[in-house]
Enzyme design. Sequence first.
Site, PDB file in Angstrom:
ATOM      1  CG  HIS A   1      -3.215  -5.541   1.135  1.00 16.81           C
ATOM      2  ND1 HIS A   1      -3.617  -4.930   0.106  1.00 16.81           N
ATOM      3  CD2 HIS A   1      -3.979  -5.164   2.117  1.00 16.81           C
ATOM      4  CE1 HIS A   1      -4.605  -4.052   0.449  1.00 16.81           C
ATOM      5  NE2 HIS A   1      -4.712  -4.135   1.892  1.00 16.81           N
TER       6      HIS A   1
ATOM      7  CD  GLU B   1      -3.649  -4.945   6.544  1.00 15.36           C
ATOM      8  OE1 GLU B   1      -3.047  -4.597   5.435  1.00 15.36           O
ATOM      9  OE2 GLU B   1      -4.547  -4.118   6.951  1.00 15.36           O
TER      10      GLU B   1
ATOM     11  CB  CYS C   1      -8.923  -1.406   1.762  1.00 15.09           C
ATOM     12  SG  CYS C   1      -6.971  -1.681   1.382  1.00 15.09           S
TER      13      CYS C   1
ATOM     14  CD  GLN D   1      -2.975  -1.300   2.297  1.00 13.72           C
ATOM     15  OE1 GLN D   1      -2.821  -1.713   3.248  1.00 13.72           O
ATOM     16  NE2 GLN D   1      -4.157  -0.398   1.965  1.00 13.72           N
TER      17      GLN D   1
HETATM   18 NI    NI Z   1      -6.367  -3.060   2.906  1.00 12.20          NI
END
Ligand code: NI
Length: 196
Positions: free
Chosen positions: A143, A140, A93, A50
């Site tokens: 991700h 997570e 998110c 991210q």
């Molecule tokens: Ni997220």
Amino acid sequence: MALEIVKYGHPALRHKSAPIQEIDANLRKVVAEMFELMYAANGIGMAANQVAIPLRFFILNLSGEPEEKEEELVFINPVILNRKGTCEGDEGCLSFPGLYGPVKRSGEVIIEAFDLEGQCFEFKLSAKEDDLAVRAVQHETDHLDGVLFIDRLTEAAKRAKQPDIEEHERLFLARQAAGEIEPMDVLKRKLATWPN
Ligand code: NI
């Protein structure tokens, strides 16, 4: 360059990240910066993808409170060793501001990871005791494999949220076309050749 949270449409969010080979001062600095970004965005967890870093780690502070430093956790090279049962609940998110929807997850997991000191640790989490924790570590860890919560929405929610999801992507592409975000090939090359 300062880190920033990337939004849906950015290829980092679909990138399968590589394991961390070495825990060093640079990683500690990145982690500290990620916590700041996460708190500023009112988040409780954030994966390295991210901030466009293609490495396998994520951070959590389930209290969401910057003052509660003892709640801060860093999961380096996390592995979910065991899953049992199911649970369902709303998720959001930081890469999809304003989007929330119901996601089905495992109800119990055992997760193993390394901390910033290089110590291996293990948590056994259950939705019955801590729904947020069991959900957050699965969100997570996903991700790091380029999997997003929108992929795991219930079928009805997937249909209902599709226009919102497309709007997030349109916004990203518009910012990119305006030159606010680097072109796709540049972003992808950076991920592929990280850290060079
Ligand atoms: Ni997220």
